[in-house]
Design an enzyme around this catalytic site. Structure first.
Site, mmCIF file in Angstrom:
data_model
loop_
_atom_site.group_PDB
_atom_site.id
_atom_site.type_symbol
_atom_site.label_atom_id
_atom_site.label_comp_id
_atom_site.label_asym_id
_atom_site.label_seq_id
_atom_site.Cartn_x
_atom_site.Cartn_y
_atom_site.Cartn_z
ATOM 1 N N HIS A 63 44.679 48.293 39.103
ATOM 2 C CA HIS A 63 44.632 47.948 37.638
ATOM 3 C C HIS A 63 43.241 48.131 37.271
ATOM 4 O O HIS A 63 42.110 48.156 37.391
ATOM 5 C CB HIS A 63 45.275 46.913 37.597
ATOM 6 C CG HIS A 63 44.474 45.832 38.052
ATOM 7 N ND1 HIS A 63 44.052 45.500 39.668
ATOM 8 C CD2 HIS A 63 44.242 44.513 38.701
ATOM 9 C CE1 HIS A 63 43.318 44.692 40.703
ATOM 10 N NE2 HIS A 63 43.572 43.999 39.677
ATOM 11 N N ASP A 67 36.695 43.609 39.206
ATOM 12 C CA ASP A 67 36.556 44.468 40.217
ATOM 13 C C ASP A 67 36.919 45.043 40.658
ATOM 14 O O ASP A 67 37.292 45.803 42.028
ATOM 15 C CB ASP A 67 36.979 42.729 41.263
ATOM 16 C CG ASP A 67 38.554 41.933 41.111
ATOM 17 O OD1 ASP A 67 38.566 42.332 40.170
ATOM 18 O OD2 ASP A 67 38.911 42.190 42.360
ATOM 19 N N HIS A 68 37.532 46.141 40.871
ATOM 20 C CA HIS A 68 38.539 47.693 40.839
ATOM 21 C C HIS A 68 37.738 48.386 40.156
ATOM 22 O O HIS A 68 38.226 49.695 40.244
ATOM 23 C CB HIS A 68 40.413 46.848 40.520
ATOM 24 C CG HIS A 68 41.477 46.681 41.310
ATOM 25 N ND1 HIS A 68 41.289 46.608 42.689
ATOM 26 C CD2 HIS A 68 41.113 44.898 41.297
ATOM 27 C CE1 HIS A 68 41.371 45.577 43.603
ATOM 28 N NE2 HIS A 68 41.642 44.377 42.743
HETATM 29 ZN ZN LIG Z 1 43.266 42.025 39.881
#
Ligand SMILES: [Zn+2]
EC number: 3.1.26.11
Length: 309
Positions: A63, A67-68
């Protein structure tokens, strides 16, 4: 194959845990490494491993929360700097918007890459099987987070049986073309009339591995479907036992819910990641202990930890 965790923290980096990323190392299988999510600083973590960025051939994004994905522009740019190595293309799979994020970051920073990126974007309506070769199939299904988020199910195809050369020799089969025929499943008759049934000399095919890697999510049936009979389930555990209400409000899961998913899916092993910085080391052992009351084969992973599948 191995899974190496590059970042196991939730939301923001801490001294012990970087933000989300993990590497599925398929070096023996296809000589490639696949990344799942790429939080900020992922390239620094990779420096502490034996992973060569050029071997990273695919990146799967769960997603678009920062933070990804904030590590993507940096990783992709550095990957270009290994001038003495061949420039190899790369595939990025992820929700609609990932292409625009990557291309915008590269454009405004004046970054030019000497290799091509092939984007494979999907939305709610284009999930399911997203990738297939003769060795692997990857499925994606929507989870239940605060924005569109998916989980991945990586299925290795069954491995062909191997020829038992010793047994063939003992049966009097001369080494040579007959071996090849038998290996291809053909029955043969030797000069002395002995019949050799190929099936007796080829071991049974070995089932391929199933690895399930989920993005951030509340407990949902989609997680269970993705993890059915998985050899390894990687599940977030942003919260601990008793925090079910707050987990739900923030679109996350507790360790107990992750354990329930693993149990319902009949997974063999559960690895918990996306661990909040609030948890101190004694809390981490408690996270595991509590989860183990529901699903025994559970482990809370650390940054840089490597797990053989
Ligand atoms: Zn998330």
């Amino acid at each position: 194959m191995d899974i190496q965790f590059l970042g196991t923290g939730a939301g923001q980096p801490s001294k012990a845990r970087n933000v989300s990323s993990l590497a599925l190392k398929l070096l023996d299988e296809i000589n490639e490494v696949w990344l799942f999510d790429c939080g900020e600083g992922t390239q620094n973590r990779i420096l502490e491993t034996t992973i060569r960025p050029r071997k990273v051939s695919k990146i799967f994004i769960t997603h678009l929360h920062g933070d990804h994905i904030f590590g993507l522009p940096g990783f992709l740019s550095s990957r270009a700097f290994q001038a003495n190595e061949e420039q190899t293309d790369l595939d990025i799979y992820g929700p609609q918007g990932i292409k625009s994020f990557v291309l915008t970051s590269l454009r405004v920073s004046g970054s030019r890459l000497p290799y091509r990126i092939h984007f494979h974007e999907f939305d709610q309506d284009s999930l399911g099987k997203i990738f297939e070769t003769d060795k692997f199939t990857v499925y994606a299904e929507e989870l239940d987070h605060t924005i569109f988020c998916v989980g991945y199910r990586v299925m290795q195809k069954d491995l062909e049986g191997t020829l038992d050369a010793e047994k063939l020799k003992a049966a009097g089969v001369p080494f040579g073309p007959l071996f090849g025929k038998i290996k291809n499943g053909q029955d043969v008759v030797l000069e002395d009339g002995t019949e050799i049934k190929a099936a007796d000399y080829i071991s049974a095919p070995r089932p391929g591995k199933i690895i399930t890697i989920l993005g951030d999510t509340r407990k949902t049936n989609a997680s269970v479907r993705l993890a059915v009979n998985a050899d390894v389930l990687v599940h977030e555990s942003t919260y601990g036992k008793g925090d079910e209400k707050i987990a739900r409000n923030h679109g996350h899961s507790t360790n107990m819910q992750a354990a329930q998913v693993a149990a319902e899916a009949g997974a063999k092993r559960l690895l918990l990641n996306h661990i909040s910085a609030r948890f101190l080391s004694k809390d981490i052992s408690q996270l595991k202990k509590d989860a183990a009351t529901v699903f025994e084969n559970v482990h809370v992973v650390k940054d840089l930890e490597e797990v053989e599948v």
